[in-house]
Design a protein around this motif. Structure first.
Motif, mmCIF file in Angstrom:
data_model
loop_
_atom_site.group_PDB
_atom_site.id
_atom_site.type_symbol
_atom_site.label_atom_id
_atom_site.label_comp_id
_atom_site.label_asym_id
_atom_site.label_seq_id
_atom_site.Cartn_x
_atom_site.Cartn_y
_atom_site.Cartn_z
ATOM 1 N N GLN A 39 23.867 22.057 -85.674
ATOM 2 C CA GLN A 39 22.827 21.670 -86.624
ATOM 3 C C GLN A 39 22.005 20.536 -86.036
ATOM 4 N N VAL A 40 20.717 20.636 -86.163
ATOM 5 C CA VAL A 40 19.805 19.602 -85.657
ATOM 6 C C VAL A 40 18.865 19.203 -86.789
ATOM 7 N N GLN A 41 18.707 17.924 -86.973
ATOM 8 C CA GLN A 41 17.710 17.415 -87.923
ATOM 9 C C GLN A 41 16.590 16.743 -87.146
ATOM 10 N N LEU A 42 15.370 17.033 -87.553
ATOM 11 C CA LEU A 42 14.187 16.546 -86.850
ATOM 12 C C LEU A 42 13.334 15.707 -87.788
ATOM 13 N N VAL A 43 12.908 14.554 -87.307
ATOM 14 C CA VAL A 43 12.072 13.667 -88.110
ATOM 15 C C VAL A 43 10.861 13.246 -87.285
ATOM 16 N N ALA A 75 12.214 12.544 -83.597
ATOM 17 C CA ALA A 75 13.577 12.124 -83.309
ATOM 18 C C ALA A 75 14.542 13.187 -83.813
ATOM 19 N N ALA A 76 15.483 13.552 -82.957
ATOM 20 C CA ALA A 76 16.437 14.609 -83.288
ATOM 21 C C ALA A 76 17.848 14.053 -83.388
ATOM 22 N N SER A 77 18.587 14.569 -84.340
ATOM 23 C CA SER A 77 20.004 14.225 -84.439
ATOM 24 C C SER A 77 20.793 15.252 -83.638
ATOM 25 N N ARG A 128 9.439 14.571 -73.247
ATOM 26 C CA ARG A 128 10.688 14.351 -73.949
ATOM 27 C C ARG A 128 11.549 13.355 -73.208
ATOM 28 N N ASP A 129 12.382 12.678 -73.953
ATOM 29 C CA ASP A 129 13.367 11.754 -73.396
ATOM 30 C C ASP A 129 14.714 12.189 -73.951
ATOM 31 N N VAL A 158 11.222 13.828 -78.654
ATOM 32 C CA VAL A 158 10.118 14.535 -78.015
ATOM 33 C C VAL A 158 8.816 13.916 -78.518
ATOM 34 N N TYR A 159 7.837 13.867 -77.645
ATOM 35 C CA TYR A 159 6.571 13.203 -77.959
ATOM 36 C C TYR A 159 5.406 14.175 -77.803
#
Length: 124
Positions: free
Chosen positions: A1-5, A23-25, A72-73, A79-80
């Motif tokens: 599971q990934v959360q993206l903000v 920002a990803a969890s 991305r970092d 990711v930008y």
């Protein structure tokens, strides 16, 4: 599971710049191809840019080539999207999306996770 903000949206004059962040969890961020999509007023959501998990490959919509840069970092799970020379037609809600171990694809159906979006408004 990934959360993206997503963050970094706002109001800018035509010709200006913004940098969006997503920002990803999750510990497997480095395994995801990341993409940016946008939905303008009265329009369908469309592909903007994508970058592979390895950073080697990226892809852009013709409408943003030469003006937008995706990066991305993986150490920061972020990711930008750097947006330069903004135009009023770039006004949209910008969404970040993640595609697990997928290719650098423009198809929305290929992306497994989506953020809530950040508003970008470009005034003329």
């Amino acid at each position: 599971q990934v959360q993206l903000v997503e963050s970094g949206g706002g109001l800018v004059q035509a010709g200006g710049s913004l940098r969006l962040s997503c920002a990803a969890s999750g510990r497997t961020f480095g395994s995801y191809t990341m993409g940016w999509f946008r939905q303008g007023p009265g329009k369908e959501r469309e592909f903007v840019a994508a970058i592979s998990w390895s950073v080697i490959n990226n892809r852009y919509a013709d409408s943003v080539k030469g003006r937008f840069t995706i990066s991305r970092d993986n150490a920061k799970n972020t990711v930008y999207l750097r947006m330069n020379s903004l135009k009023p037609e770039d006004t949209a809600i910008y969404y970040c999306a993640a595609n697990y171990r997928g290719g650098v694809t423009t198809g929305q159906g290929s992306y497994d996770y989506w953020g809530q979006g950040t508003q970008v408004t470009v005034s003329s």
